[in-house]
Design a protein around this motif. Sequence first.
Motif, PDB file in Angstrom:
ATOM      1  N   SER A  37      10.052  16.035 -22.356  1.00  0.00           N
ATOM      2  CA  SER A  37       9.087  16.511 -21.716  1.00  0.00           C
ATOM      3  C   SER A  37       9.001  15.705 -20.274  1.00  0.00           C
ATOM      4  N   LYS A  38       8.486  16.575 -19.411  1.00  0.00           N
ATOM      5  CA  LYS A  38       8.641  16.012 -17.768  1.00  0.00           C
ATOM      6  C   LYS A  38       6.868  15.544 -17.768  1.00  0.00           C
ATOM      7  N   GLY A  39       7.213  14.497 -17.000  1.00  0.00           N
ATOM      8  CA  GLY A  39       5.946  13.885 -16.668  1.00  0.00           C
ATOM      9  C   GLY A  39       5.609  13.993 -15.206  1.00  0.00           C
ATOM     10  N   ILE A  40       4.744  13.103 -14.513  1.00  0.00           N
ATOM     11  CA  ILE A  40       4.466  13.676 -12.942  1.00  0.00           C
ATOM     12  C   ILE A  40       4.462  12.162 -12.456  1.00  0.00           C
ATOM     13  N   THR A  41       4.949  12.065 -11.544  1.00  0.00           N
ATOM     14  CA  THR A  41       5.067  10.957 -10.462  1.00  0.00           C
ATOM     15  C   THR A  41       4.305  11.376  -9.143  1.00  0.00           C
ATOM     16  N   ILE A  42       3.103  10.565  -8.835  1.00  0.00           N
ATOM     17  CA  ILE A  42       2.451  10.765  -7.605  1.00  0.00           C
ATOM     18  C   ILE A  42       2.905   9.565  -6.665  1.00  0.00           C
ATOM     19  N   GLY A  43       3.517  10.137  -5.388  1.00  0.00           N
ATOM     20  CA  GLY A  43       3.934   9.213  -4.461  1.00  0.00           C
ATOM     21  C   GLY A  43       2.985   8.995  -3.250  1.00  0.00           C
ATOM     22  N   ASN A  87      10.949  13.098 -13.769  1.00  0.00           N
ATOM     23  CA  ASN A  87       9.501  13.652 -13.530  1.00  0.00           C
ATOM     24  C   ASN A  87       9.297  14.657 -12.304  1.00  0.00           C
ATOM     25  N   ASP A  88       8.400  15.699 -12.559  1.00  0.00           N
ATOM     26  CA  ASP A  88       8.121  16.260 -11.406  1.00  0.00           C
ATOM     27  C   ASP A  88       7.399  15.355 -10.582  1.00  0.00           C
ATOM     28  N   PHE A  89       7.095  15.613  -9.204  1.00  0.00           N
ATOM     29  CA  PHE A  89       6.666  14.820  -8.130  1.00  0.00           C
ATOM     30  C   PHE A  89       5.595  15.373  -7.100  1.00  0.00           C
ATOM     31  N   VAL A  90       4.558  14.597  -6.836  1.00  0.00           N
ATOM     32  CA  VAL A  90       3.699  15.113  -6.097  1.00  0.00           C
ATOM     33  C   VAL A  90       3.511  14.286  -4.934  1.00  0.00           C
ATOM     34  N   PHE A  91       3.639  14.746  -3.491  1.00  0.00           N
ATOM     35  CA  PHE A  91       3.407  14.137  -2.218  1.00  0.00           C
ATOM     36  C   PHE A  91       2.092  13.681  -1.781  1.00  0.00           C
ATOM     37  N   ARG A 137     -10.548  18.038 -10.128  1.00  0.00           N
ATOM     38  CA  ARG A 137      -9.727  19.117 -11.110  1.00  0.00           C
ATOM     39  C   ARG A 137      -8.597  19.451 -10.192  1.00  0.00           C
ATOM     40  N   TRP A 138      -7.806  18.770  -9.475  1.00  0.00           N
ATOM     41  CA  TRP A 138      -7.091  19.049  -8.383  1.00  0.00           C
ATOM     42  C   TRP A 138      -5.615  19.387  -8.729  1.00  0.00           C
ATOM     43  N   LEU A 139      -5.123  18.588  -9.753  1.00  0.00           N
ATOM     44  CA  LEU A 139      -3.966  18.420 -10.326  1.00  0.00           C
ATOM     45  C   LEU A 139      -3.431  19.697 -11.376  1.00  0.00           C
ATOM     46  N   SER A 140      -4.283  19.553 -12.545  1.00  0.00           N
ATOM     47  CA  SER A 140      -3.777  20.541 -13.457  1.00  0.00           C
ATOM     48  C   SER A 140      -3.519  22.093 -12.987  1.00  0.00           C
ATOM     49  N   PRO A 141      -4.145  22.627 -12.059  1.00  0.00           N
ATOM     50  CA  PRO A 141      -3.585  23.978 -11.593  1.00  0.00           C
ATOM     51  C   PRO A 141      -2.221  24.060 -10.955  1.00  0.00           C
ATOM     52  N   LEU A 142      -1.945  22.835 -10.091  1.00  0.00           N
ATOM     53  CA  LEU A 142      -0.615  22.891  -9.660  1.00  0.00           C
ATOM     54  C   LEU A 142       0.277  22.681 -10.603  1.00  0.00           C
ATOM     55  N   VAL A 143       0.273  21.936 -11.873  1.00  0.00           N
ATOM     56  CA  VAL A 143       1.016  21.855 -12.725  1.00  0.00           C
ATOM     57  C   VAL A 143       1.343  23.407 -13.511  1.00  0.00           C
ATOM     58  N   ALA A 144       0.170  24.092 -13.609  1.00  0.00           N
ATOM     59  CA  ALA A 144       0.238  25.169 -14.329  1.00  0.00           C
ATOM     60  C   ALA A 144       0.851  26.456 -13.280  1.00  0.00           C
ATOM     61  N   LEU A 145       0.725  26.488 -12.029  1.00  0.00           N
ATOM     62  CA  LEU A 145       1.415  27.609 -11.257  1.00  0.00           C
ATOM     63  C   LEU A 145       2.715  27.120 -11.122  1.00  0.00           C
ATOM     64  N   ALA A 146       2.885  25.838 -10.964  1.00  0.00           N
ATOM     65  CA  ALA A 146       4.538  25.324 -10.776  1.00  0.00           C
ATOM     66  C   ALA A 146       5.303  25.735 -12.073  1.00  0.00           C
ATOM     67  N   ASN A 147       4.598  25.704 -13.149  1.00  0.00           N
ATOM     68  CA  ASN A 147       5.580  25.911 -14.367  1.00  0.00           C
ATOM     69  C   ASN A 147       5.385  27.388 -14.910  1.00  0.00           C
ATOM     70  N   SER A 148       4.704  28.272 -14.385  1.00  0.00           N
ATOM     71  CA  SER A 148       4.574  29.579 -14.555  1.00  0.00           C
ATOM     72  C   SER A 148       5.791  30.488 -14.414  1.00  0.00           C
ATOM     73  N   ASP A 149       6.776  29.882 -13.549  1.00  0.00           N
ATOM     74  CA  ASP A 149       7.789  30.807 -13.216  1.00  0.00           C
ATOM     75  C   ASP A 149       9.168  29.811 -12.993  1.00  0.00           C
TER      76      ASP A 149
END
Length: 334
Positions: A2-8, A88-92, A102-114
């Motif tokens: 399972s992928k995690g998320i790194t915020i840089g 991990n996926d990555f956020v700049f 609640r800024w991050l969960s919508p990005l995760v959902a959209l990124a992984n929708s396709d």
Amino acid sequence: MSKGITIGLLTMNHLSFTKVCLEYLFKNTDYPYELVIVDQNSKDGTVEFLQDIGRTIGSIQPITIHYMDKNIGVAAGLNICALHNPNNDFVFLQNDVVLGPRWLSPLVALANSDSKIGMVGSFLSPEVNFIDPKCTEETRRKYEQEIMYNLRNDPTKEKLKEYLNYFYEGDFDKFALEFIERNKNTPPYDELVFMMSYFKKEAFEAVGYFDERYWPYGGEEWDFMYRLNNAGLFRLLCNQSFAHHWVSITCRKLLRDDPELYMKDVPTGELMATRWEMSKVHGGEVYPGRSFEAGTIVKRSHAKWRLKAEATIKVTRDGVTAFEALPAGSYYYE
């Protein structure tokens, strides 16, 4: 796996902005993540502040901090962060960004929708001025006229929060939540600002990481996005994730201190031109010395122009506005 998320997070002085950035990151992030910070030789107390954050917050939130002894550039800093955990996926994240609730969960959902989506981005105000009726060119001008000049000398954390809430009708978090509600039925937009973007690890696997020849900054973002396009991967703006950008605080300071910075060491404009034939790219970014053919739509972050005649771009001292140096009548606003 399972992928995690790194915020840089990249920092280079401007301590008060870093304090506000981290306060809202810790307060408003609604999805598990690890934080990797790269500090580029700060001299204003930022290093000591980050060391304290590492000792305190680091006990409950995974944080890794790298301290550089010079400015290694945006691309190199991003690569350190993204490669910290390549699975991990990555956020700049830059230190002049303030994150809405609640800024991050919508990005995760959209990124992984396709599987064809390579990166997604937050709606970044006031830099992005479309989609929402309250985020317009007029509101951006208000920001520039009433707030932006006052940021030159690094206001205190308290003053920054005062500016922030003033600009967003008294309450930034409330404004962000109302924005999300207003735009819940608006489809994702096929344009985004590179800042505050979420990169899927599959995008890095497809096109590689950030080209460190673009130093200190400028070019690495478009270079990466053009590579995404060539790989058939999409980039979308997520209207359910809202953030504020103080607009290039570090970059503006660098260019005020050294107006010739863009021309030193690596000619990034030439690199972009050679690799991507920028004069033929519809919507191409403006770089020093770039020639554009008549009829080309040339885009900057906040506006776009159509050139009436072939023109070579010259950059003014602040490195931000490019067209004042062109002859009158050689372009017009779209």
